[in-house]
Design a protein around this motif. Structure first.
Motif, PDB file in Angstrom:
ATOM      1  N   HIS A 118       0.837  -1.208   0.000  1.00 23.08           N
ATOM      2  CA  HIS A 118       0.000   0.000   0.000  1.00 23.08           C
ATOM      3  C   HIS A 118       0.872   1.258   0.000  1.00 23.08           C
ATOM      4  O   HIS A 118       0.587   2.220  -0.725  1.00 23.08           O
ATOM      5  CB  HIS A 118      -0.950   0.011   1.193  1.00 23.08           C
ATOM      6  N   SER A 119       1.929   1.249   0.794  1.00 18.31           N
ATOM      7  CA  SER A 119       2.833   2.401   0.819  1.00 18.31           C
ATOM      8  C   SER A 119       3.506   2.598  -0.533  1.00 18.31           C
ATOM      9  O   SER A 119       3.675   3.743  -0.986  1.00 18.31           O
ATOM     10  CB  SER A 119       3.900   2.219   1.902  1.00 18.31           C
ATOM     11  N   GLN A 120       3.899   1.516  -1.176  1.00 16.95           N
ATOM     12  CA  GLN A 120       4.505   1.621  -2.507  1.00 16.95           C
ATOM     13  C   GLN A 120       3.558   2.311  -3.478  1.00 16.95           C
ATOM     14  O   GLN A 120       3.956   3.189  -4.238  1.00 16.95           O
ATOM     15  CB  GLN A 120       4.858   0.241  -3.057  1.00 16.95           C
ATOM     16  N   ARG A 121       2.294   1.905  -3.454  1.00 19.32           N
ATOM     17  CA  ARG A 121       1.310   2.515  -4.363  1.00 19.32           C
ATOM     18  C   ARG A 121       1.106   3.994  -4.059  1.00 19.32           C
ATOM     19  O   ARG A 121       0.979   4.808  -4.962  1.00 19.32           O
ATOM     20  CB  ARG A 121      -0.011   1.765  -4.290  1.00 19.32           C
ATOM     21  N   ILE A 122       1.060   4.329  -2.776  1.00 23.29           N
ATOM     22  CA  ILE A 122       0.898   5.729  -2.400  1.00 23.29           C
ATOM     23  C   ILE A 122       2.096   6.535  -2.898  1.00 23.29           C
ATOM     24  O   ILE A 122       1.939   7.601  -3.500  1.00 23.29           O
ATOM     25  CB  ILE A 122       0.709   5.877  -0.878  1.00 23.29           C
ATOM     26  N   LEU A 123       3.303   6.028  -2.664  1.00 19.76           N
ATOM     27  CA  LEU A 123       4.510   6.721  -3.128  1.00 19.76           C
ATOM     28  C   LEU A 123       4.525   6.859  -4.648  1.00 19.76           C
ATOM     29  O   LEU A 123       4.933   7.889  -5.175  1.00 19.76           O
ATOM     30  CB  LEU A 123       5.759   5.969  -2.671  1.00 19.76           C
ATOM     31  N   GLU A 124       4.086   5.832  -5.333  1.00 20.81           N
ATOM     32  CA  GLU A 124       4.114   5.844  -6.801  1.00 20.81           C
ATOM     33  C   GLU A 124       3.119   6.841  -7.398  1.00 20.81           C
ATOM     34  O   GLU A 124       3.424   7.513  -8.374  1.00 20.81           O
ATOM     35  CB  GLU A 124       3.813   4.446  -7.335  1.00 20.81           C
ATOM     36  N   PHE A 125       1.935   6.947  -6.820  1.00 20.61           N
ATOM     37  CA  PHE A 125       0.874   7.723  -7.451  1.00 20.61           C
ATOM     38  C   PHE A 125       0.540   9.038  -6.756  1.00 20.61           C
ATOM     39  O   PHE A 125      -0.311   9.793  -7.232  1.00 20.61           O
ATOM     40  CB  PHE A 125      -0.395   6.879  -7.585  1.00 20.61           C
ATOM     41  N   ALA A 126       1.187   9.347  -5.655  1.00 19.15           N
ATOM     42  CA  ALA A 126       0.897  10.601  -4.938  1.00 19.15           C
ATOM     43  C   ALA A 126       1.276  11.808  -5.789  1.00 19.15           C
ATOM     44  O   ALA A 126       2.289  11.796  -6.482  1.00 19.15           O
ATOM     45  CB  ALA A 126       1.640  10.637  -3.616  1.00 19.15           C
TER      46      ALA A 126
END
Length: 151
Positions: A118-126
């Motif tokens: 979930h953190s990876q996705r947040i970092l990727e798309f923020a």
């Protein structure tokens, strides 16, 4: 904006987010995302008490709100159900947030730091800066556990 779960890293992130908000005069929005609320509903139904008991998420949000309030930081909390990365990103956009603060798990892979899916996705798309806060160091955690009172 602070995204929390019930991890030690999320509590470390809460302290960091509160410090940043206090130093900048910002309001803090705290978000908890429950992936599956069916479990919570089943636990409430099985309680057999007739008195609604607060969920762990509600208790967590209350605790973080109290920490922020004690530091003089205006705070809003929200509990939602859904896919965590999508909910965090959607709330960061709609609020609008200047910064997203997340805790980073202490789980380490073979020789590499680990960051959750979930953190990876947040970092990727923020679309705004994201600050990941590591959990307390092992010595700090061991020290604090010596002073913790357990029933």
């Amino acid at each position: 904006m602070l995204a929390v779960d019930d991890s030690e890293a999320a509590l470390a992130a809460a302290h960091t987010a509160i410090e940043i908000a206090a130093a900048t005069g910002a309001e803090l929005q705290v978000l908890h995302v429950l992936v599956n609320s069916e479990i919570t509903a089943a636990l409430r139904a099985a309680a057999c008490t007739g008195i609604p008991r607060p969920t762990a998420a509600e208790s967590l949000l209350t605790h973080v709100a109290r920490l922020a309030s004690d530091a003089g930081v205006p705070v809003r909390t929200e509990h939602v159900t859904g896919e965590p990365a999508r909910c965090v990103l959607d709330h960061a956009r709609s609020w609008p947030a200047d910064l997203v603060v997340l805790g980073r798990t202490s789980h380490l892979g073979p020789g590499e730091p680990y960051i959750g899916h979930h953190s990876q996705r947040i970092l990727e798309f923020a679309e705004i800066p994201v600050l990941t806060v590591p959990p307390p160091a092992a010595s700090t955690a061991a020290e604090s556990s010596r002073h913790r009172v357990t029933p």
